[in-house]
Structures are given as structure tokens and as C-alpha cells.
Design a protein around this motif. Structure first.
Motif, PDB file in Angstrom:
ATOM      1  N   LEU A 223       1.006  -1.000   0.330  1.00 24.22           N
ATOM      2  CA  LEU A 223       0.198   0.085   0.401  1.00 24.22           C
ATOM      3  C   LEU A 223       1.037   1.555  -0.276  1.00 24.22           C
ATOM      4  N   THR A 224       0.550   2.079  -0.530  1.00 28.06           N
ATOM      5  CA  THR A 224       1.067   4.067  -0.647  1.00 28.06           C
ATOM      6  C   THR A 224      -0.536   4.768   0.372  1.00 28.06           C
ATOM      7  N   PRO A 225       0.428   5.587   1.008  1.00 24.68           N
ATOM      8  CA  PRO A 225      -0.712   6.796   1.760  1.00 24.68           C
ATOM      9  C   PRO A 225      -1.931   6.532   0.986  1.00 24.68           C
ATOM     10  N   ASN A 226      -1.757   7.010  -0.586  1.00 21.37           N
ATOM     11  CA  ASN A 226      -2.844   6.674  -1.112  1.00 21.37           C
ATOM     12  C   ASN A 226      -4.229   5.864  -1.861  1.00 21.37           C
ATOM     13  N   LEU A 227      -3.265   4.411  -1.322  1.00 18.21           N
ATOM     14  CA  LEU A 227      -4.175   3.648  -1.472  1.00 18.21           C
ATOM     15  C   LEU A 227      -4.644   2.744  -0.187  1.00 18.21           C
ATOM     16  N   LEU A 228      -3.995   3.169   1.394  1.00 17.87           N
ATOM     17  CA  LEU A 228      -4.306   2.803   2.375  1.00 17.87           C
ATOM     18  C   LEU A 228      -5.874   4.265   2.362  1.00 17.87           C
ATOM     19  N   ASN A 229      -6.253   5.195   2.192  1.00 20.83           N
ATOM     20  CA  ASN A 229      -7.273   6.231   2.657  1.00 20.83           C
ATOM     21  C   ASN A 229      -7.882   5.926   1.361  1.00 20.83           C
ATOM     22  N   GLU A 230      -7.824   5.415  -0.006  1.00 20.81           N
ATOM     23  CA  GLU A 230      -8.987   4.624  -0.407  1.00 20.81           C
ATOM     24  C   GLU A 230      -9.273   3.266   0.097  1.00 20.81           C
ATOM     25  N   GLU A 231      -8.798   2.100   1.016  1.00 19.35           N
ATOM     26  CA  GLU A 231      -9.491   1.177   1.424  1.00 19.35           C
ATOM     27  C   GLU A 231     -10.614   2.133   2.655  1.00 19.35           C
ATOM     28  N   LEU A 232      -9.434   3.195   3.502  1.00 15.71           N
ATOM     29  CA  LEU A 232     -10.227   3.454   4.862  1.00 15.71           C
ATOM     30  C   LEU A 232     -12.167   3.976   4.376  1.00 15.71           C
ATOM     31  N   ASN A 233     -12.316   4.791   3.008  1.00 10.45           N
ATOM     32  CA  ASN A 233     -12.816   5.190   1.980  1.00 10.45           C
ATOM     33  C   ASN A 233     -14.352   4.185   2.161  1.00 10.45           C
ATOM     34  N   LYS A 234     -13.863   2.766   2.153  1.00  8.83           N
ATOM     35  CA  LYS A 234     -14.897   1.853   1.868  1.00  8.83           C
ATOM     36  C   LYS A 234     -15.261   1.861   3.321  1.00  8.83           C
ATOM     37  N   LYS A 245     -13.097   9.030  12.556  1.00  7.55           N
ATOM     38  CA  LYS A 245     -12.702  10.126  14.066  1.00  7.55           C
ATOM     39  C   LYS A 245     -12.002   9.730  14.679  1.00  7.55           C
ATOM     40  N   GLY A 246     -10.365  10.448  14.933  1.00  5.67           N
ATOM     41  CA  GLY A 246      -9.335   9.413  15.992  1.00  5.67           C
ATOM     42  C   GLY A 246      -8.953   8.156  16.284  1.00  5.67           C
ATOM     43  N   PHE A 247     -10.204   7.681  15.066  1.00 10.55           N
ATOM     44  CA  PHE A 247      -9.323   5.721  15.510  1.00 10.55           C
ATOM     45  C   PHE A 247      -8.162   5.461  15.380  1.00 10.55           C
ATOM     46  N   ASN A 248      -7.387   4.701  16.525  1.00  8.93           N
ATOM     47  CA  ASN A 248      -6.279   4.526  15.802  1.00  8.93           C
ATOM     48  C   ASN A 248      -5.783   3.826  14.431  1.00  8.93           C
ATOM     49  N   VAL A 249      -5.185   4.222  14.225  1.00  8.53           N
ATOM     50  CA  VAL A 249      -4.271   3.265  12.620  1.00  8.53           C
ATOM     51  C   VAL A 249      -2.608   3.459  12.868  1.00  8.53           C
ATOM     52  N   VAL A 250      -1.920   2.151  13.140  1.00  3.99           N
ATOM     53  CA  VAL A 250      -0.726   2.299  13.394  1.00  3.99           C
ATOM     54  C   VAL A 250       0.077   2.146  12.159  1.00  3.99           C
ATOM     55  N   ILE A 251       0.748   2.595  11.766  1.00  7.65           N
ATOM     56  CA  ILE A 251       1.230   2.374  10.502  1.00  7.65           C
ATOM     57  C   ILE A 251       2.534   1.837  10.650  1.00  7.65           C
ATOM     58  N   THR A 252       2.208   0.255   9.737  1.00  4.40           N
ATOM     59  CA  THR A 252       3.954  -0.809  10.386  1.00  4.40           C
ATOM     60  C   THR A 252       4.446  -0.786   8.265  1.00  4.40           C
ATOM     61  N   ALA A 270      -0.689  15.086   5.658  1.00  2.68           N
ATOM     62  CA  ALA A 270      -1.168  15.718   4.905  1.00  2.68           C
ATOM     63  C   ALA A 270      -2.871  15.624   4.046  1.00  2.68           C
ATOM     64  N   ASN A 271      -2.210  13.922   4.598  1.00  5.64           N
ATOM     65  CA  ASN A 271      -4.028  13.958   3.981  1.00  5.64           C
ATOM     66  C   ASN A 271      -4.873  13.091   4.551  1.00  5.64           C
ATOM     67  N   ASN A 272      -5.643  13.483   5.341  1.00  9.38           N
ATOM     68  CA  ASN A 272      -6.756  12.582   6.156  1.00  9.38           C
ATOM     69  C   ASN A 272      -7.448  12.949   6.064  1.00  9.38           C
ATOM     70  N   PRO A 273      -8.285  12.133   5.439  1.00  7.65           N
ATOM     71  CA  PRO A 273      -9.658  12.731   5.337  1.00  7.65           C
ATOM     72  C   PRO A 273     -10.735  12.396   6.094  1.00  7.65           C
ATOM     73  N   PHE A 274     -10.703  11.274   7.111  1.00 12.88           N
ATOM     74  CA  PHE A 274     -11.691  10.935   7.392  1.00 12.88           C
ATOM     75  C   PHE A 274     -11.092  10.807   9.502  1.00 12.88           C
ATOM     76  N   GLN A 275     -10.198  11.532   9.286  1.00 14.57           N
ATOM     77  CA  GLN A 275      -9.758  12.701  10.638  1.00 14.57           C
ATOM     78  C   GLN A 275      -8.938  10.961  11.738  1.00 14.57           C
ATOM     79  N   VAL A 276      -9.026  10.312  11.305  1.00 19.57           N
ATOM     80  CA  VAL A 276      -8.616   8.640  12.057  1.00 19.57           C
ATOM     81  C   VAL A 276      -6.834   9.773  12.920  1.00 19.57           C
ATOM     82  N   ASN A 277      -6.787   8.890  13.366  1.00 19.96           N
ATOM     83  CA  ASN A 277      -5.139   8.955  14.645  1.00 19.96           C
ATOM     84  C   ASN A 277      -3.922   7.892  13.663  1.00 19.96           C
TER      85      ASN A 277
END
Ligand SMILES: [Zn+2]
Ligand SMILES: [Zn+2]
Length: 289
Positions: A223-234, A245-252, A270-277
């Protein structure tokens, strides 16, 4: 949670591996095992553990989960096996076969499993079918596996851990459904959606291996940052945006080449459309959820 290793390659002393226990207990399940010894020593240095490396390896780690067969997720387990104590390894059947047929072969390494030729009998490798709920002795955890797509030819997996109704989700390496032409992440999101909605899922650990500049034909199941956001959108579509909003997403699993780790972190912030943590783990530094 104590990260023993956080990167997705190159840094042999700091590769994917996360210890997780219920608060206040030293009964850890080890999620992937790219780096073990160097991570334990870092955690002792940081005073995350007040004991010696042998006690952490032999007594605190009760069992391993291996998400897939790639070396950056198993090399610590293999190399430390002579010093380890008798314990369980959990994996999907595809991954169990890799451990037995590619690593514990008596050729690349002695057979530390308890089956097949020359079995030393230290590890019992439990193959568990995806979706089946099972218990992990000595940890008070229940767990469930989900299949992930990590290129067309390599199966990877995720584990959903349940401790008395509090959940944690750890994903091994995975590509995005659109790129992989798969629906495995969609299936996972559907399964965890109720737990996000009722706030019992405390965090997910998911990979972002490459910055956005990486071409989609050169992702190799990552994944890339954009692709992670594409999945979080689903996921947001399934649970309602407000629940992320505020949900913990740990980047590995950031690939450490050049400035990649910093670029990936900057792109996510810079691009956190769902305001996750977004959480960026550090080796040997405890995280609590
Ligand atoms: Zn990997
Ligand atoms: Zn991999």
C-alpha cells in the motif's frame, strides 16, 4: 503493545514484529517475527521491560502469529529458535506449509517444528482456516484470521484479536483490492465494521510500504498513503465517517530506503480525510490502546 521491529525491509535489526498483551500481564502474542532479539534489547534499554532478554523471549512471548512467509516477517523467529522455549505458532495453512517446507527443512535450518523428518519438537505449528474463531492458550486471547492478497501468487493474512470483548486488528502485508483485483480487504472491512461502530476495536495495524510516487505496477502487493485512504474510504462507507474520527491506525512496514519513512508519514498527515489518529510506532517503545 511493544513493537520489536517496525520496518518492511533492509534494516535487519528492525523488521516487522509486535508484541501484544492484555494490560498489566506479560503474556504476549508476537505478531510477525522479522526481528526478535534486537527488539527485545531495545525495549530493555528503554526500560519498557525490567528483565533480561532470555525472560522476554522464553517466558513473556507465549506464541507467534506469522502473517505470511516472507523473510522480513519470519527471520527473527528462525534465527532465535535455538534459544527459544517450546511454544505455539499460528498461521493460515498456506503459511504453515512455507514454514515447514521452506525453513524448517534441515537444509536452510534445523527442523524446530514437531512434525516431519528430524523434528526437534520446539514449535507446534497450528494451521487455522480463515474466519474460524480459536483460542490462544496462556494469553486469554481469542483470534480469527482473514485472508489478504499480497500479489497474485502470495497469500498473506490478518489476525483479529479479542480480549474480553476488546479487539485489535493486525494485517500482514497487503495490496489494495483495486490493484490486486481482489475483494479480500472488502471482506475484512465488512467483518470488523460492527466493532468499529461500537468502539470495541481499539486499533488496526496496517502497512504502508511506499510513498505515493510509487507506480501501481511496482507495488508488489503493498500500500501507499493514497491506497490506504482508498481502503479507509470503503470502511467509512460501511461504518459511517463519524466513527473513524480519532480511530487508531498504526502504520507498519514502511520501506526504509532513503527518506521513505518520513515521506510516507508526511503524506499521511497531509491527507487524512477521515481524521483518523495515525500512529507511527517506534522499536521498543510501548503503545497502549
Ligand atoms: Zn514484508
Ligand atoms: Zn511480504
Amino acid at each position: 503493545m511493544v513493537p520489536l521491529g517496525i520496518f518492511g525491509g533492509e534494516k535487519e535489526e528492525n523488521l516487522s514484529s509486535y508484541l501484544v498483551s492484555a494490560t498489566g500481564k506479560n503474556q504476549f502474542l508476537c505478531l510477525d517475527a522479522g526481528t526478535i532479539n534486537a527488539g527485545i534489547n531495545k525495549a530493555i534499554e528503554n526500560k519498557t521491560f525490567n528483565t533480561d532478554e532470555n525472560t522476554v523471549l522464553k517466558e513473556y512471548i507465549k506464541a507467534y502469529f506469522v502473517s505470511h512467509g516472507h523473510l522480513d516477517h519470519v527471520s527473527g523467529l528462525i534465527i532465535n529458535s535455538p534459544a527459544d522455549s517450546k511454544k505455539n505458532i499460528y498461521a493460515i495453512p498456506f503459511v504453515k506449509n512455507i514454514l515447514l517446507n521452506q525453513y524448517f527443512t534441515n537444509e536452510v535450518w534445523a527442523n524446530f517444528s514437531d512434525e516431519g523428518a528430524g523434528a526437534i519438537g520446539k514449535y507446534h505449528i497450528n494451521a487455522v482456516e480463515p474466519q474460524k474463531i480459536f483460542e490462544i492458550p496462556e494469553t486469554n486471547f481469542k483470534a480469527q484470521f482473514f485472508e489478504l492478497s499480497h500479489t497474485k501468487t502470495h497469500e498473506s493474512s490478518a489476525i483479529l484479536i479479542n480480549h474480553q470483548g476488546q479487539y485489535l486488528l493486525y494485517l500482514g502485508d497487503t495490496g489494495a483490492d483495486r490493484v490486486e483485483q481482489s475483494n479480500k480487504l472488502e471482506n475484512l472491512w465488512k467483518n470488523i465494521a460492527p466493532l468499529v461502530r461500537n468502539k470495541s476495536l481499539k486499533a488496526i495495524l496496517i502497512e504502508v510500504s511506499f510513498p505515493n510516487a510509487q507506480k501501481e505496477n511496482l507495488l508488489f502487493g503493498h500500500l501507499t498513503p493514497n491506497l490506504l485512504n482508498e481502503e479507509l474510504n470503503k470502511l467509512a462507507f460501511l461504518v459511517g465517517k463519524e466513527h473513524l474520527k480519532g480511530f487508531n491506525v498504526v502504520i507498519t512496514h514502511r520501506k526504509p530506503t532513503g527518506k521513505n519513512p518520513e515521506i510516507i508519514a508526511d503524506e499521511l498527515k497531509a491527507n487524512n480525510p477521515f481524521q483518523v489518529n495515525w500512529v507511527f510506532p517506534e522499536q521498543g517503545v510501548k503503545l497502549s490502546f
